[in-house]
Write a protein that holds these residues in place. Structure first.
Motif, short mmCIF file in Angstrom:
data_model
loop_
_atom_site.label_atom_id
_atom_site.label_comp_id
_atom_site.label_asym_id
_atom_site.label_seq_id
_atom_site.Cartn_x
_atom_site.Cartn_y
_atom_site.Cartn_z
N UNK A 96 -3.40 -47.67 10.64
CA UNK A 96 -4.20 -48.74 10.70
C UNK A 96 -5.04 -48.64 9.16
N UNK A 97 -4.69 -47.63 8.45
CA UNK A 97 -5.27 -47.43 7.27
C UNK A 97 -4.78 -48.22 6.03
N UNK A 98 -5.71 -48.77 5.10
CA UNK A 98 -5.04 -49.57 3.94
C UNK A 98 -4.74 -48.45 2.99
N UNK A 99 -4.10 -48.83 1.79
CA UNK A 99 -3.48 -47.81 0.99
C UNK A 99 -4.49 -46.70 0.40
N UNK A 100 -5.68 -47.28 0.04
CA UNK A 100 -6.73 -46.07 -0.43
C UNK A 100 -7.03 -45.30 0.74
N UNK A 101 -7.20 -45.82 1.66
CA UNK A 101 -7.46 -44.81 3.12
C UNK A 101 -6.64 -43.83 3.21
N UNK A 102 -5.38 -44.50 3.37
CA UNK A 102 -4.07 -43.49 3.52
C UNK A 102 -4.00 -42.61 2.30
N UNK A 103 -4.24 -42.95 1.16
CA UNK A 103 -3.97 -41.91 -0.11
C UNK A 103 -5.04 -40.82 0.17
N UNK A 104 -6.33 -41.19 0.48
CA UNK A 104 -7.37 -40.21 0.81
C UNK A 104 -7.08 -39.34 1.92
N UNK A 105 -6.49 -40.06 2.87
CA UNK A 105 -6.12 -39.39 4.28
C UNK A 105 -5.19 -38.08 3.76
N UNK A 106 -3.95 -38.44 3.27
CA UNK A 106 -2.83 -37.39 2.87
C UNK A 106 -3.58 -36.36 2.09
N UNK A 107 -4.48 -36.87 1.03
CA UNK A 107 -4.99 -35.80 0.21
C UNK A 107 -5.78 -34.65 1.19
N UNK A 108 -6.38 -35.52 1.71
CA UNK A 108 -7.40 -34.51 2.68
C UNK A 108 -6.65 -33.65 3.53
N UNK A 109 -5.72 -34.05 4.38
CA UNK A 109 -4.84 -33.42 5.30
C UNK A 109 -4.16 -32.15 4.57
N UNK A 110 -3.76 -32.49 3.35
CA UNK A 110 -3.10 -31.34 2.77
C UNK A 110 -3.88 -30.30 2.33
N UNK A 111 -5.20 -30.48 1.91
CA UNK A 111 -6.25 -29.66 1.63
C UNK A 111 -6.50 -28.93 2.77
N UNK A 112 -6.67 -29.52 3.98
CA UNK A 112 -7.32 -29.00 5.32
C UNK A 112 -6.20 -28.23 5.90
N UNK A 113 -4.99 -28.55 5.87
CA UNK A 113 -4.09 -27.35 6.66
C UNK A 113 -3.90 -26.24 5.76
N UNK A 114 -3.96 -26.20 4.51
CA UNK A 114 -4.02 -25.18 3.70
C UNK A 114 -4.90 -24.14 3.79
N UNK A 115 -6.19 -24.79 3.73
CA UNK A 115 -7.38 -24.12 3.89
C UNK A 115 -7.49 -23.49 5.35
N UNK A 116 -6.97 -24.10 6.41
CA UNK A 116 -6.88 -23.56 7.71
C UNK A 116 -6.08 -22.36 7.77
#
Length: 435
Positions: free
Chosen positions: A27-47
């Motif tokens: 349900x995310x729009x383009x901007x929200x999806x872009x931020x989501x992917x960036x955040x999830x990439x950083x989060x999984x690496x940091x984890x």
């Protein structure tokens, strides 16, 4: 009855939570999806840098905020005991444990945390719904292999029952077996076919010889989903003609889940909800849409085991038509398997060797890579790389498995090498026939 959902819940996989989470991503729009992917990439690496000693050592110079500093992981990097690769707090009781298929010739055992595995299944439910296939109710005609040892066999049969599916043989592609297949389709209201492309193509060729159309025999059929191997365009045309139903290309990997799935417009849509897919050149540079390169994938949710910038061993192209909402896989190169031709006249799928080579896959990671060559109708060579040579007992186990899955009295030559020949694209093909 929602038997599939219940079986997932019974085994501790939170499928209801996963389906709700999937909807929030979609349900995310383009901007929200872009931020989501960036955040999830950083989060999984940091984890994993914090909680996984294997990954902390592997990616010691990584900055989670600078994606291109993150090293690319290969299958050979993961060929060590699983206990070394698990994140803190994960053990056999709270993970999904499985083995890779070995179709690339580089097998290993892996784990997924239970929410990550549930999210994988939520995505399968979502994609199958594109073709009005409900995994809780749709009856599946399954063309997959099955272990022939007693425990493995009955475990898969039980899973088939829960999954509302009937499993056809891929070890026997004879006319007699295909006649039995036709009889089963005549008497069963299957909703869809799912399985190895090469086996299903062989079945379609037999139907063509008989001048038969499958959905006239089984009118309930809605679709055919092929996976595990490449499907060439001429074979897809054959399937659509002889089955009389849409043919859908599915691309996945056991350790990652669903990677891409064809939609109603015949577009191969990448799963961007729980995976991040890149195309890299040989120097690990990110390639733009339309350029051919190595398929490298990050699992955004798997906390039990790191799959970060993981080189799957396949080559592909992301379409120039791709968007943040709908990345499209334009082309997949690799994953083809030959048909095995035996002295008795019997034919089997090349992926039969997955079940054979499982006998030499150990958690110790001794066998690093292997290929199988058919030199004559009755002679096979297994070429492998290992830390120590296979024992006579291990070789005997392989011989027994080959007799069980293929047929008796076949000659097997074992050859240990320091290095295996690869294609000019770096692809290692597990089975090759010289007939």
């Amino acid at each position: 009855m929602n038997l599939f959902n219940l079986s997932l819940k019974f085994n501790g996989f939170p499928i209801t939570k996963a389906k709700k989470h999937l909807k929030t991503i979609q349900n995310k729009n383009d901007d929200e999806l872009k931020d989501y992917i960036k955040s999830k990439k950083q989060d999984i690496v940091a984890y994993h840098l914090k909680h996984n000693s294997f990954y902390k050592s592997f990616a010691k110079n990584t900055n989670p905020l600078e994606w291109e500093t993150i090293p690319v992981m290969t299958k050979s990097d993961l060929q060590q005991p699983l206990v070394n690769r698990l994140s803190d707090g994960f053990h056999s009781k709270n993970i999904h444990l499985n083995k890779t298929s070995g179709s690339s010739g580089t097998p290993f055992i892996f784990a997924k945390d239970k929410f990550s595995h549930a999210l994988t299944w939520a995505i399968f439910f979502d994609r199958y719904n594109w073709f009005n296939l409900n995994l809780n109710r749709a009856k599946q005609a399954r063309f997959y292999g099955i272990p022939l040892d007693k425990k493995g066999y009955y475990k898969e049969r039980f899973k088939d029952r829960l999954g509302n599916r009937f499993r056809f043989s891929v070890f026997d592609l004879s006319d007699i077996q295909f006649e039995k297949n036709i009889e089963k389709f005549t008497n069963t209201s299957f909703d869809y076919i799912n399985g190895y492309a090469s086996v299903i193509v062989q079945f379609a060729k037999y139907l063509k010889q008989k001048n038969s159309i499958l959905n006239s025999i089984c009118p309930s059929l809605k679709a055919c989903i092929v996976t595990s191997e490449m499907l060439f365009e001429e074979d897809k045309t054959l399937l659509e003609t002889q089955f009389g139903i849409p043919v859908i290309n599915e691309y996945g990997a056991a350790e990652l889940g669903l990677i891409a799935f064809q939609n109603l417009k015949n577009e191969w849509v990448i799963n961007s909800e729980d995976l991040f897919v890149e195309i890299l050149d040989e120097q690990n540079n990110i390639l733009p849409y339309g350029k051919e390169g190595r398929i490298v994938i990050t699992s955004l949710y798997n906390k039990a085991h790191s799959f970060i910038r993981y080189d799957l061993g396949d080559i592909g192209i992301l379409s120039k038509k791709s968007t943040i909402q709908k990345p499209i896989l334009e082309k997949l190169i690799g994953r083809t398997n030959d048909i095995v031709l035996l002295p008795s006249g019997k034919k089997s799928a090349g992926l039969t060797f997955y079940y054979v080579t499982k006998t030499v896959i150990e958690d110790s990671g001794n066998v690093k890579e292997f290929v199988i060559q058919q030199l004559k109708s009755d002679t096979f060579k297994i070429i492998y790389i290992s830390e120590t040579e296979l024992s006579e007992n291990e070789k005997n186990n392989v011989q027994i498995a080959i007799s069980k899955y293929l047929e008796p009295n076949l000659n097997v030559i074992f050859e240990r090498q320091e290095k295996l020949d690869r294609s000019n694209r770096g692809k290692l093909k597990q089975f090759k026939s010289y007939l």
